[in-house]
Design an enzyme around this catalytic site. Structure first.
Site, mmCIF file in Angstrom:
data_model
loop_
_atom_site.group_PDB
_atom_site.id
_atom_site.type_symbol
_atom_site.label_atom_id
_atom_site.label_comp_id
_atom_site.label_asym_id
_atom_site.label_seq_id
_atom_site.Cartn_x
_atom_site.Cartn_y
_atom_site.Cartn_z
ATOM 1 C CG ASN A 1 -1.685 1.219 1.451
ATOM 2 O OD1 ASN A 1 -1.766 2.061 0.559
ATOM 3 N ND2 ASN A 1 -2.288 1.350 2.619
ATOM 4 C CG HIS B 1 -5.741 1.919 5.172
ATOM 5 N ND1 HIS B 1 -5.351 2.897 6.064
ATOM 6 C CD2 HIS B 1 -4.712 1.051 5.087
ATOM 7 C CE1 HIS B 1 -4.125 2.626 6.482
ATOM 8 N NE2 HIS B 1 -3.708 1.514 5.906
ATOM 9 C CD GLU C 1 -2.969 5.564 6.703
ATOM 10 O OE1 GLU C 1 -2.903 5.607 5.459
ATOM 11 O OE2 GLU C 1 -2.073 5.045 7.404
ATOM 12 N N GLY D 1 2.668 2.248 10.790
ATOM 13 C CA GLY D 1 3.630 3.325 10.633
ATOM 14 C C GLY D 1 4.381 3.680 11.902
ATOM 15 C CB SER E 1 5.382 -1.878 12.021
ATOM 16 O OG SER E 1 4.946 -0.555 12.340
ATOM 17 C CD GLU F 1 -3.409 -2.479 7.389
ATOM 18 O OE1 GLU F 1 -2.308 -2.756 6.905
ATOM 19 O OE2 GLU F 1 -4.008 -1.425 7.157
ATOM 20 C CE LYS G 1 -0.220 3.340 4.736
ATOM 21 N NZ LYS G 1 -0.080 3.468 6.177
HETATM 22 P P1 PGA Z 1 2.952 0.282 7.678
HETATM 23 O O1 PGA Z 1 1.455 0.516 7.088
HETATM 24 O O2 PGA Z 1 3.467 -0.997 7.063
HETATM 25 O O3 PGA Z 1 3.725 1.485 7.229
HETATM 26 O O4 PGA Z 1 2.818 0.170 9.146
HETATM 27 C C1 PGA Z 1 0.568 -0.545 6.909
HETATM 28 C C2 PGA Z 1 -0.723 -0.060 6.314
HETATM 29 O O5 PGA Z 1 -1.185 1.031 6.674
HETATM 30 O O6 PGA Z 1 -1.314 -0.744 5.464
#
Ligand code: PGA
Length: 266
Positions: free
Chosen positions: A13, A105, A107, A185, A225, A179, A15
Site C-alpha cells: 500500500n 483502510h 486512514e 507506521g 510495521s 491492521e 498510500k
Molecule cells: P505500515 O502501514 O506498514 O507502514 O505500518 C501498513 C498499512 O497502513 O497498510
C-alpha cells in the site's frame, strides 16, 4: 492430514507516495527480481497498490514484462458506477487496470470518515464488478489497551462484510487485512501470537456469517510495521495468510518481504 496452505498475498500500500513518474521508475527498479520471485512459486500473489493517478503508469510497466501473480490494486474507490462524484473513481474504472482494491483502510476511516456501512457498499460493488476487495479492520490503541479488540473487530467484520451473496464464489474472494491502528507506521508491530489470535477470531466470525467453507478459503492478512525483518515470523503462523505492507513497500525491502514469504511457505 493438514489442510493445504492458502495462497499467500503480499500487498504493498503505497498510500500518497509516488506520482506517475516515480511510480513507474520504482516499479522498473523492483520488477526484475519481484517478477522472478512470483514466477518461482505458485503459492504467492503480490499486489502493488499505488495512488490512483499512478495506476496507469504502473500498469504499463507491468504489461511490458507480465508476470503471473503480480497484480495491481487501487487504494480506494466509490461504490457507484458513475455520476457526479467529483474526485472519485468508479469500480469499472478500477477494473480496467486492476484486480484488487483496498477498502476501509483505517486512514480512510479516520480522516475521510468512512463508516462500516460505506465500506460495505464499496465492498459489495467491488465483488459485483469482479474485483478482489481487501477490507481493512483494526482497533486503535485505547481499544487495544482496554481489552475491547474483539468487540471492535466483531462489529467491523459483521458490518463491513455484510450481505455478500451466498451464490457463487463471492464470499471466498474477499480478503481481510487485520491492521491494528497502533501498529501502523509506528515501527511497533503486533506480536505474532496477538495478530494470529485476532485473525483466528476474524475467521471464526466470518464462518458464522458465510459458513466454514468460505471462512477457511478466505485470506486474512496482517498489516502494521511489516518489514523483511519480521515477515518470516508472521508467515510461520498458520492463520496469517500474508501482509499488507505500508512503509516498507516503498523500498526494495518489499522484494525481500516477498522472498522471505516464499521461503516460509515453500
Ligand atoms: P505500515 O502501514 O506498514 O507502514 O505500518 C501498513 C498499512 O497502513 O497498510
Amino acid at each position: 492430514m493438514t489442510t493445504p496452505r492458502r495462497t499467500a498475498i503480499i500487498a504493498g500500500n503505497w498510500k500518497m507516495h509516488y506520482g506517475p513518474k516515480e511510480a513507474a521508475s520504482f516499479t522498473w527498479e523492483i520488477l526484475p527480481e519481484l517478477g522472478k520471485l512470483v514466477r518461482s512459486s505458485p503459492h504467492i500473489l503480490s499486489i502493488l497498490c499505488p495512488p490512483s493517478i499512478s495506476l496507469t503508469a504502473v500498469r504499463e510497466v507491468l504489461d511490458a514484462d507480465p508476470s503471473p501473480r503480480l497484480e495491481l490494486g487501487a487504494q480506494n474507490m466509490h461504490f457507484e458506477d458513475k455520476g457526479a462524484f467529483t474526485g472519485e473513481i468508479a469500480p469499472l474504472m478500477v477494473r480496467e487496470l486492476c484486480s484488487t482494491v483496498i477498502l476501509g483502510h483505517s486512514e480512510r476511516r479516520a480522516y475521510f470518515h468512512e463508516s462500516d456501512e460505506l465500506v460495505n457498499k464499496k465492498m459489495l460493488a467491488a465483488l459485483y464488478h469482479g474485483l478482489r476487495p481487501i477490507v481493512c479492520v483494526g482497533e486503535n490503541e485505547q481499544q487495544h489497551e482496554t481489552g475491547e479488540t474483539e468487540q471492535v473487530i466483531r462489529r467491523q467484520v459483521h458490518l463491513s462484510l455484510a450481505n455478500i451473496t451466498a451464490s457463487g464464489n463471492q464470499a471466498r474472494r474477499v480478503v481481510i487485512a487485520y491492521e491494528p491502528i497502533w501498529a501502523i507506521g509506528t515501527g511497533k508491530a503486533a506480536t505474532v501470537e496477538g495478530a494470529g489470535s485476532v485473525i483466528a477470531f476474524i475467521r471464526q466470525q466470518y464462518s458464522t456469517m458465510y459458513g466454514e467453507e468460505a471462512a477457511s478459503a478466505i485470506r486474512i492478512l496482517y498489516g502494521g510495521s511489516v518489514t523483511s525483518a519480521n515477515i518470516a515470523e508472521f508467515m510461520a503462523h498458520p492463520d496469517i495468510d500474508g501482509a499488507l505492507v505500508g512503509g516498507a513497500s516503498l523500498k526494495p525491502d518489499f522484494v525481500e518481504i516477498v522472498r522471505k514469504t516464499i521461503e516460509v511457505i515453500l
